[in-house]
Design a protein around this motif. Structure first.
Motif, PDB file in Angstrom:
ATOM      1  N   TYR A  98      23.874   0.376   1.614  1.00 28.41           N
ATOM      2  CA  TYR A  98      23.250   1.000   0.449  1.00 28.41           C
ATOM      3  C   TYR A  98      21.732   1.159   0.591  1.00 28.41           C
ATOM      4  CZ  TYR A  98      27.662   0.691  -2.095  1.00 28.41           C
ATOM      5  OH  TYR A  98      28.967   0.843  -2.497  1.00 28.41           O
ATOM      6  N   CYS A  99      21.130   0.510   1.591  1.00 28.99           N
ATOM      7  CA  CYS A  99      19.690   0.706   1.812  1.00 28.99           C
ATOM      8  C   CYS A  99      19.428   1.557   3.044  1.00 28.99           C
ATOM      9  CB  CYS A  99      18.951  -0.631   1.915  1.00 28.99           C
ATOM     10  SG  CYS A  99      19.103  -1.460   3.516  1.00 28.99           S
ATOM     11  N   PHE A 151       0.881  -1.160   0.000  1.00 27.80           N
ATOM     12  CA  PHE A 151       0.000   0.000   0.000  1.00 27.80           C
ATOM     13  C   PHE A 151       0.922   1.215   0.000  1.00 27.80           C
ATOM     14  CE2 PHE A 151      -2.786   3.243   1.773  1.00 27.80           C
ATOM     15  CZ  PHE A 151      -3.976   2.991   1.098  1.00 27.80           C
ATOM     16  N   PRO A 152       0.532   2.320  -0.648  1.00 25.73           N
ATOM     17  CA  PRO A 152       1.419   3.482  -0.699  1.00 25.73           C
ATOM     18  C   PRO A 152       1.948   3.895   0.672  1.00 25.73           C
ATOM     19  CG  PRO A 152      -0.457   3.829  -2.133  1.00 25.73           C
ATOM     20  CD  PRO A 152      -0.713   2.554  -1.407  1.00 25.73           C
ATOM     21  N   LYS A 153       3.178   4.359   0.684  1.00 26.86           N
ATOM     22  CA  LYS A 153       3.864   4.896   1.862  1.00 26.86           C
ATOM     23  C   LYS A 153       4.104   3.831   2.935  1.00 26.86           C
ATOM     24  CE  LYS A 153       4.932   8.194   1.083  1.00 26.86           C
ATOM     25  NZ  LYS A 153       6.005   8.500   0.077  1.00 26.86           N
ATOM     26  N   SER A 154       4.377   2.614   2.483  1.00 23.60           N
ATOM     27  CA  SER A 154       4.654   1.506   3.399  1.00 23.60           C
ATOM     28  C   SER A 154       6.103   1.037   3.332  1.00 23.60           C
ATOM     29  CB  SER A 154       3.720   0.328   3.086  1.00 23.60           C
ATOM     30  OG  SER A 154       2.374   0.678   3.262  1.00 23.60           O
ATOM     31  N   GLY A 155       6.970   1.857   2.741  1.00 24.05           N
ATOM     32  CA  GLY A 155       8.364   1.467   2.601  1.00 24.05           C
ATOM     33  C   GLY A 155       8.689   0.891   1.243  1.00 24.05           C
ATOM     34  N   THR A 156       7.909   1.251   0.250  1.00 21.53           N
ATOM     35  CA  THR A 156       8.081   0.704  -1.095  1.00 21.53           C
ATOM     36  C   THR A 156       9.484   0.988  -1.646  1.00 21.53           C
ATOM     37  OG1 THR A 156       5.747   1.253  -1.470  1.00 21.53           O
ATOM     38  CG2 THR A 156       7.036   0.544  -3.381  1.00 21.53           C
ATOM     39  N   ASN A 157       9.893   2.241  -1.593  1.00 15.19           N
ATOM     40  CA  ASN A 157      11.190   2.635  -2.137  1.00 15.19           C
ATOM     41  C   ASN A 157      12.328   1.894  -1.442  1.00 15.19           C
ATOM     42  OD1 ASN A 157      12.484   4.352  -4.066  1.00 15.19           O
ATOM     43  ND2 ASN A 157      13.159   5.697  -2.409  1.00 15.19           N
ATOM     44  N   TRP A 158      12.205   1.733  -0.156  1.00 12.36           N
ATOM     45  CA  TRP A 158      13.200   1.018   0.660  1.00 12.36           C
ATOM     46  C   TRP A 158      13.325  -0.436   0.200  1.00 12.36           C
ATOM     47  CZ3 TRP A 158      12.595   0.203   6.675  1.00 12.36           C
ATOM     48  CH2 TRP A 158      13.837  -0.108   7.232  1.00 12.36           C
ATOM     49  N   LEU A 189      19.209   9.182  -7.486  1.00 10.30           N
ATOM     50  CA  LEU A 189      18.564   8.072  -8.186  1.00 10.30           C
ATOM     51  C   LEU A 189      17.597   7.320  -7.264  1.00 10.30           C
ATOM     52  CD1 LEU A 189      21.537   6.602 -10.261  1.00 10.30           C
ATOM     53  CD2 LEU A 189      19.701   8.106 -11.046  1.00 10.30           C
ATOM     54  N   LEU A 190      17.616   7.687  -5.983  1.00  7.38           N
ATOM     55  CA  LEU A 190      16.784   6.994  -4.999  1.00  7.38           C
ATOM     56  C   LEU A 190      15.810   7.926  -4.286  1.00  7.38           C
ATOM     57  CD1 LEU A 190      19.661   4.934  -3.334  1.00  7.38           C
ATOM     58  CD2 LEU A 190      18.078   4.104  -5.086  1.00  7.38           C
ATOM     59  N   ASN A 191      16.133   9.214  -4.191  1.00  7.72           N
ATOM     60  CA  ASN A 191      15.348  10.095  -3.333  1.00  7.72           C
ATOM     61  C   ASN A 191      14.293  10.923  -4.086  1.00  7.72           C
ATOM     62  OD1 ASN A 191      16.774  12.165  -4.618  1.00  7.72           O
ATOM     63  ND2 ASN A 191      18.127  12.563  -2.865  1.00  7.72           N
ATOM     64  N   TYR A 192      14.122  10.673  -5.368  1.00  7.65           N
ATOM     65  CA  TYR A 192      13.073  11.295  -6.193  1.00  7.65           C
ATOM     66  C   TYR A 192      13.270  12.788  -6.409  1.00  7.65           C
ATOM     67  CZ  TYR A 192      10.237   7.097  -6.643  1.00  7.65           C
ATOM     68  OH  TYR A 192       9.791   5.851  -6.981  1.00  7.65           O
ATOM     69  N   THR A 193      14.467  13.303  -6.167  1.00  9.72           N
ATOM     70  CA  THR A 193      14.710  14.716  -6.483  1.00  9.72           C
ATOM     71  C   THR A 193      14.834  14.937  -7.987  1.00  9.72           C
ATOM     72  OG1 THR A 193      17.089  14.358  -6.126  1.00  9.72           O
ATOM     73  CG2 THR A 193      15.816  15.254  -4.282  1.00  9.72           C
ATOM     74  N   LEU A 194      14.937  13.855  -8.757  1.00 11.75           N
ATOM     75  CA  LEU A 194      14.968  13.988 -10.216  1.00 11.75           C
ATOM     76  C   LEU A 194      13.592  14.314 -10.794  1.00 11.75           C
ATOM     77  CD1 LEU A 194      17.302  11.004 -11.237  1.00 11.75           C
ATOM     78  CD2 LEU A 194      17.880  13.435 -11.177  1.00 11.75           C
ATOM     79  N   ILE A 195      12.550  14.081  -9.984  1.00 16.07           N
ATOM     80  CA  ILE A 195      11.195  14.400 -10.448  1.00 16.07           C
ATOM     81  C   ILE A 195      11.060  15.913 -10.558  1.00 16.07           C
ATOM     82  CG2 ILE A 195       8.737  14.222  -9.925  1.00 16.07           C
ATOM     83  CD1 ILE A 195      10.029  11.573 -10.627  1.00 16.07           C
ATOM     84  N   PRO A 196      10.591  16.437 -11.695  1.00 15.90           N
ATOM     85  CA  PRO A 196      10.526  17.895 -11.886  1.00 15.90           C
ATOM     86  C   PRO A 196       9.589  18.581 -10.899  1.00 15.90           C
ATOM     87  CG  PRO A 196       9.404  16.737 -13.668  1.00 15.90           C
ATOM     88  CD  PRO A 196      10.141  15.694 -12.884  1.00 15.90           C
ATOM     89  N   SER A 197       9.830  19.856 -10.681  1.00 17.54           N
ATOM     90  CA  SER A 197       9.103  20.620  -9.672  1.00 17.54           C
ATOM     91  C   SER A 197       7.636  20.829 -10.028  1.00 17.54           C
ATOM     92  CB  SER A 197       9.775  21.977  -9.452  1.00 17.54           C
ATOM     93  OG  SER A 197       9.832  22.706 -10.661  1.00 17.54           O
ATOM     94  N   ASP A 198       7.269  20.655 -11.288  1.00 17.09           N
ATOM     95  CA  ASP A 198       5.852  20.780 -11.623  1.00 17.09           C
ATOM     96  C   ASP A 198       5.072  19.515 -11.276  1.00 17.09           C
ATOM     97  OD1 ASP A 198       7.111  19.323 -13.568  1.00 17.09           O
ATOM     98  OD2 ASP A 198       6.208  20.359 -15.271  1.00 17.09           O
ATOM     99  N   VAL A 199       5.783  18.474 -10.827  1.00 18.83           N
ATOM    100  CA  VAL A 199       5.141  17.245 -10.354  1.00 18.83           C
ATOM    101  C   VAL A 199       5.302  17.102  -8.841  1.00 18.83           C
ATOM    102  CG1 VAL A 199       5.104  14.718 -10.534  1.00 18.83           C
ATOM    103  CG2 VAL A 199       5.526  16.118 -12.573  1.00 18.83           C
TER     104      VAL A 199
END
Length: 290
Positions: free
Chosen positions: A220-221, A43-50, A231-241
């Motif tokens: 690394y985790c 479910f979203p925000k359950s540690g998916t990225n980790w 490449l892991l922290n989503y700062t590559l996502i543009p500011s309009d998103v």
């Protein structure tokens, strides 16, 4: 960006339209799983990225730097999102395809139950999920706006958020676990006993971890490493998103943060709903409903 505020409704659930279309959701329901696939379910925000990072590291233990060669969403993509076809060529490691989904079991069980696909379900204390999800709504411009934490609290308890009810999601998957090659892992276990939890996961996946492999994975985790890696922290996502000025995708990475947000009245109400929805489950999770 023209779909940033679009809401897709599919099989009674709502989804952000900038990431999903009717076509991508139908494709997910009809996805052809392979016996060697590993499907991460959350479910979203359950540690998916980790967990995406940990799975990448387990299957790239000989070269852990390779697990950072692409952004997370390309290495372990969501099968229901519009970007899947573009990512499938990137997800092949030497052994497996690593995939992710937020979908409920009722939408995928007919395609999964006759395969040997290894399903890893990661759960988290729903109180912490609620808080993390609330902050994500402020960060992500494709998520609906809520007037207050209290407003979001009500919608979450009623299952009126993207991807539906947390309670329905976890009960749905637990109800079919005997039909699947299924492994349950929790955010709390991973936080409190990372070495043993990762070793248990590797055993399920049929991967042998040497002590140096485990130490590399732990490094690394770690939150400190992941939160500083673009490449892991989503700062590559543009500011309009993502409005990076209001917060970070990787915010705290801890357990029990709900205590800083819930009022005593909200906690009592949440506990009542939790007991009503989850009280009949035999399994006991490593979080307390204080």
């Amino acid at each position: 960006m023209d779909r940033l505020k679009v809401i897709e409704v599919f099989e009674g659930l709502s989804f952000p339209g900038n990431l999903h279309t009717q076509e991508s959701l139908r494709a997910a329901v009809n996805f052809q799983f392979q016996d060697t696939d590993v499907l991460l379910v959350t479910f979203p925000k359950s540690g998916t990225n980790w967990m995406q990072q940990i799975l990448s590291l387990i299957f790239n233990k000989e070269n852990p730097q390779h697990a950072q060669s692409l952004p997370t969403w390309q290495r372990v993509p969501w099968i229901e999102q519009i970007h899947l076809l573009n990512c499938l060529t990137d997800v092949k490691t030497s052994k497996v395809r690593l995939l992710t989904t937020h979908l409920h079991a009722r939408l995928l069980i007919h395609k999964l139950k006759n395969t040997k696909t290894r399903v890893v379900y990661m759960a988290r204390n729903p109180k912490d999920v609620l808080v993390s999800y609330y902050h994500f709504h402020k960060l992500a411009k494709f998520m609906p706006e809520f007037d207050s934490f209290e407003d979001f609290f009500d919608h979450f308890l009623e299952g009126k958020v993207f991807y539906g009810s947390w309670f329905d999601h976890i009960k749905d998957w637990l109800s079919v676990q005997q039909e699947l090659n299924f492994f349950l892992i929790t955010y709390e276990e991973l936080s409190q006993e990372p070495c043993q939890t990762i070793q248990n996961l590797a055993n399920f996946l049929g991967e042998q971890l040497e002590p140096k492999d485990l130490q590399n994975i732990l490094h690394y985790c770690s939150f400190s490493f992941m939160s500083q890696n673009e490449l892991l922290n989503y700062t590559l996502i543009p500011s309009d998103v993502f409005d990076h000025s209001v917060g970070k995708f990787m915010r705290k990475g801890e357990t029990g943060n709900w205590k800083e947000h819930f009022s005593p009245e909200q906690n009592t109400r949440f506990n009542h709903v939790y007991q009503r929805e989850m009280g009949d489950l035999i399994i006991k999770f490593p979080w307390s409903q204080e």
